[in-house]
Design a protein around this motif. Structure first.
Motif, PDB file in Angstrom:
ATOM      1  N   GLU A  42       0.822  -1.201   0.000  1.00  0.00           N
ATOM      2  CA  GLU A  42       0.000   0.000   0.000  1.00  0.00           C
ATOM      3  C   GLU A  42       0.862   1.259   0.000  1.00  0.00           C
ATOM      4  N   ALA A  43       1.944   1.253   0.776  1.00  0.00           N
ATOM      5  CA  ALA A  43       2.815   2.427   0.841  1.00  0.00           C
ATOM      6  C   ALA A  43       3.487   2.692  -0.504  1.00  0.00           C
ATOM      7  N   LEU A  44       3.971   1.638  -1.141  1.00  0.00           N
ATOM      8  CA  LEU A  44       4.633   1.819  -2.427  1.00  0.00           C
ATOM      9  C   LEU A  44       3.644   2.276  -3.491  1.00  0.00           C
ATOM     10  N   LEU A  45       2.459   1.722  -3.474  1.00  0.00           N
ATOM     11  CA  LEU A  45       1.451   2.090  -4.470  1.00  0.00           C
ATOM     12  C   LEU A  45       0.992   3.536  -4.311  1.00  0.00           C
ATOM     13  N   ALA A  46       1.095   4.085  -3.110  1.00  0.00           N
ATOM     14  CA  ALA A  46       0.687   5.468  -2.873  1.00  0.00           C
ATOM     15  C   ALA A  46       1.754   6.472  -3.280  1.00  0.00           C
ATOM     16  N   ASP A  47       2.964   5.998  -3.551  1.00  0.00           N
ATOM     17  CA  ASP A  47       4.067   6.889  -3.885  1.00  0.00           C
ATOM     18  C   ASP A  47       3.864   7.491  -5.278  1.00  0.00           C
ATOM     19  N   PRO A  48       4.222   8.757  -5.475  1.00  0.00           N
ATOM     20  CA  PRO A  48       4.077   9.399  -6.793  1.00  0.00           C
ATOM     21  C   PRO A  48       4.761   8.636  -7.920  1.00  0.00           C
ATOM     22  N   LEU A  49       5.830   7.920  -7.620  1.00  0.00           N
ATOM     23  CA  LEU A  49       6.585   7.203  -8.646  1.00  0.00           C
ATOM     24  C   LEU A  49       5.740   6.182  -9.397  1.00  0.00           C
ATOM     25  N   LEU A  50       4.719   5.631  -8.728  1.00  0.00           N
ATOM     26  CA  LEU A  50       3.927   4.561  -9.345  1.00  0.00           C
ATOM     27  C   LEU A  50       2.518   5.008  -9.735  1.00  0.00           C
ATOM     28  N   GLN A  51       2.312   6.292  -9.870  1.00  0.00           N
ATOM     29  CA  GLN A  51       0.976   6.759 -10.255  1.00  0.00           C
ATOM     30  C   GLN A  51       0.771   6.725 -11.769  1.00  0.00           C
ATOM     31  N   ASP A  52       1.716   7.233 -12.522  1.00  0.00           N
ATOM     32  CA  ASP A  52       1.579   7.325 -13.979  1.00  0.00           C
ATOM     33  C   ASP A  52       2.444   6.238 -14.621  1.00  0.00           C
ATOM     34  N   VAL A  53       1.904   5.026 -14.708  1.00  0.00           N
ATOM     35  CA  VAL A  53       2.697   3.883 -15.173  1.00  0.00           C
ATOM     36  C   VAL A  53       2.102   3.227 -16.417  1.00  0.00           C
ATOM     37  N   ALA A  54       1.162   3.880 -17.049  1.00  0.00           N
ATOM     38  CA  ALA A  54       0.540   3.300 -18.245  1.00  0.00           C
ATOM     39  C   ALA A  54       1.600   2.991 -19.298  1.00  0.00           C
ATOM     40  N   GLY A  55       1.552   1.774 -19.826  1.00  0.00           N
ATOM     41  CA  GLY A  55       2.487   1.346 -20.854  1.00  0.00           C
ATOM     42  C   GLY A  55       3.802   0.811 -20.334  1.00  0.00           C
ATOM     43  N   GLN A  56       4.032   0.896 -19.036  1.00  0.00           N
ATOM     44  CA  GLN A  56       5.283   0.398 -18.461  1.00  0.00           C
ATOM     45  C   GLN A  56       5.167  -1.085 -18.100  1.00  0.00           C
ATOM     46  N   ARG A  57       6.318  -1.741 -17.992  1.00  0.00           N
ATOM     47  CA  ARG A  57       6.382  -3.163 -17.649  1.00  0.00           C
ATOM     48  C   ARG A  57       7.097  -3.320 -16.299  1.00  0.00           C
ATOM     49  N   PHE A  58       6.491  -4.122 -15.421  1.00  0.00           N
ATOM     50  CA  PHE A  58       7.054  -4.343 -14.094  1.00  0.00           C
ATOM     51  C   PHE A  58       7.213  -5.834 -13.832  1.00  0.00           C
ATOM     52  N   LEU A  59       8.290  -6.170 -13.128  1.00  0.00           N
ATOM     53  CA  LEU A  59       8.520  -7.532 -12.654  1.00  0.00           C
ATOM     54  C   LEU A  59       8.495  -7.500 -11.131  1.00  0.00           C
ATOM     55  N   ILE A  60       7.662  -8.353 -10.544  1.00  0.00           N
ATOM     56  CA  ILE A  60       7.571  -8.435  -9.087  1.00  0.00           C
ATOM     57  C   ILE A  60       8.320  -9.670  -8.612  1.00  0.00           C
ATOM     58  N   MET A  61       9.366  -9.456  -7.830  1.00  0.00           N
ATOM     59  CA  MET A  61      10.155 -10.527  -7.234  1.00  0.00           C
ATOM     60  C   MET A  61       9.527 -10.862  -5.889  1.00  0.00           C
ATOM     61  N   ARG A  62       9.038 -12.091  -5.738  1.00  0.00           N
ATOM     62  CA  ARG A  62       8.255 -12.406  -4.547  1.00  0.00           C
ATOM     63  C   ARG A  62       8.333 -13.890  -4.223  1.00  0.00           C
ATOM     64  N   GLY A  63       7.618 -14.289  -3.167  1.00  0.00           N
ATOM     65  CA  GLY A  63       7.413 -15.686  -2.863  1.00  0.00           C
ATOM     66  C   GLY A  63       6.165 -16.195  -3.559  1.00  0.00           C
ATOM     67  N   GLU A  64       6.099 -17.484  -3.744  1.00  0.00           N
ATOM     68  CA  GLU A  64       4.958 -18.103  -4.416  1.00  0.00           C
ATOM     69  C   GLU A  64       3.661 -17.764  -3.694  1.00  0.00           C
ATOM     70  N   ALA A  65       2.640 -17.429  -4.476  1.00  0.00           N
ATOM     71  CA  ALA A  65       1.295 -17.168  -3.946  1.00  0.00           C
ATOM     72  C   ALA A  65       1.277 -15.998  -2.963  1.00  0.00           C
ATOM     73  N   GLY A  66       2.002 -14.951  -3.278  1.00  0.00           N
ATOM     74  CA  GLY A  66       1.977 -13.758  -2.440  1.00  0.00           C
ATOM     75  C   GLY A  66       0.735 -12.921  -2.706  1.00  0.00           C
ATOM     76  N   ARG A  67       0.668 -11.770  -2.074  1.00  0.00           N
ATOM     77  CA  ARG A  67      -0.475 -10.877  -2.242  1.00  0.00           C
ATOM     78  C   ARG A  67      -0.566 -10.400  -3.692  1.00  0.00           C
ATOM     79  N   GLU A  68      -1.789 -10.152  -4.156  1.00  0.00           N
ATOM     80  CA  GLU A  68      -2.020  -9.729  -5.532  1.00  0.00           C
ATOM     81  C   GLU A  68      -2.231  -8.224  -5.665  1.00  0.00           C
ATOM     82  N   LEU A  69      -2.322  -7.502  -4.557  1.00  0.00           N
ATOM     83  CA  LEU A  69      -2.678  -6.088  -4.603  1.00  0.00           C
ATOM     84  C   LEU A  69      -1.752  -5.279  -5.484  1.00  0.00           C
ATOM     85  N   LEU A  70      -0.461  -5.507  -5.369  1.00  0.00           N
ATOM     86  CA  LEU A  70       0.518  -4.725  -6.129  1.00  0.00           C
ATOM     87  C   LEU A  70       0.288  -4.880  -7.625  1.00  0.00           C
ATOM     88  N   ALA A  71       0.161  -6.125  -8.079  1.00  0.00           N
ATOM     89  CA  ALA A  71      -0.021  -6.374  -9.512  1.00  0.00           C
ATOM     90  C   ALA A  71      -1.353  -5.851 -10.016  1.00  0.00           C
TER      91      ALA A  71
END
Length: 257
Positions: free
Chosen positions: A124-153
């Motif tokens: 939630e904190a990262l998603l609220a940061d200005p850096l991740l507000q305007d991300v249309a068209g960008q590609r992200f890779l989430i490094m995580r454990g199996e079956a983690g939370r889906e909120l970020l994606a």
């Protein structure tokens, strides 16, 4: 003699074994009796695991992503091993992001300059940061454990980004025998239980049951989300710390009102 404000408190420490030493040492120095019962074991993805080829493919394609997000210190520790193996030099143009100061510190120690939200420790904190507000068209890779939370994606996708996962490890419940559970939790009343994830909470209940003595023990958790999970599972004395780090969890331990 140094002040020992936690004298007489029996504190159940449930962090993974490789992450608990500092917390145990601090509690002991403050006079508490820390009892170690790891509730998560981190098992890295290995050759032959279903996720292995996908992880390898994502790592080989790191230069195709605008942002790579590490969700935990475990993800940072294991993820940097993958990056080192396939990228002797870091790809250019990638923004490295970390959830929490501990994750960022682990990345920095491995030579990866990571951005994190000061004081923030969850998605939630990262998603609220200005850096991740305007991300249309960008590609992200989430490094995580199996079956983690889906909120970020799901949130980044709703903002127009393309998101992939690299499932670097599994979180499994350690194989504690009944005698250890009995001696650690029930033979002498606990003062406090420290829980830092919803999965650790579920593992505690799976191992120890839902006895009234357990559910009435003070439970310290790092977020309202985990507090809600604990309340739904029957815990009646829940305190929310400022975060999941050792300092915040210890600060939340104080004499009962």
């Amino acid at each position: 003699m140094a002040e020992q404000p936690l004298t007489g408190k029996r504190v159940l420490v449930t962090r993974p074994a490789h992450q608990a030493a500092n917390l145990i040492a601090q509690l002991s120095a403050l006079g508490a009796e820390p009892l170690a019962l790891p509730l998560l074991e981190i098992v890295p993805t290995q050759t032959g695991d279903a996720a292995y080829q996908t992880v390898k493919s994502r790592i080989l394609d790191l230069d195709l992503y605008q942002g790579v997000i590490f969700v935990s210190a475990n993800a940072a520790a294991i993820g940097t091993q993958w990056v080192d193996e396939y990228w002797p030099q870091l790809p250019i143009g990638v923004q490295w992001l970390a959830i929490g100061a501990a994750t960022a510190a682990r990345l920095e120690a491995e030579g990866i300059p990571a951005y994190h939200v000061a004081g923030g420790f969850d998605s939630e904190a990262l998603l609220a940061d200005p850096l991740l507000q305007d991300v249309a068209g960008q590609r992200f890779l989430i490094m995580r454990g199996e079956a983690g939370r889906e909120l970020l994606a799901t949130t980044l996708e709703a903002r127009g980004a393309t998101v992939h996962y690299a499932d670097l490890y599994r979180r499994v419940c350690p194989a504690h025998d009944k005698e250890l559970i009995q001696s650690t939790i029930y033979d002498q009343r606990l003062s406090v239980i420290l829980i830092t994830s919803g999965q650790a909470l579920e593992h505690l209940l799976a191992l120890a049951g839902t006895e009234p003595d357990l559910l009435s023990t003070e439970l310290i958790v790092p977020s309202p989300r985990i507090a809600d999970l604990a309340r739904a599972r029957g815990f009646t004395r829940i305190r929310i710390a400022d975060g999941p780090d050792d300092t915040s969890m210890i600060r939340a331990i104080r004499p009962a009102d």
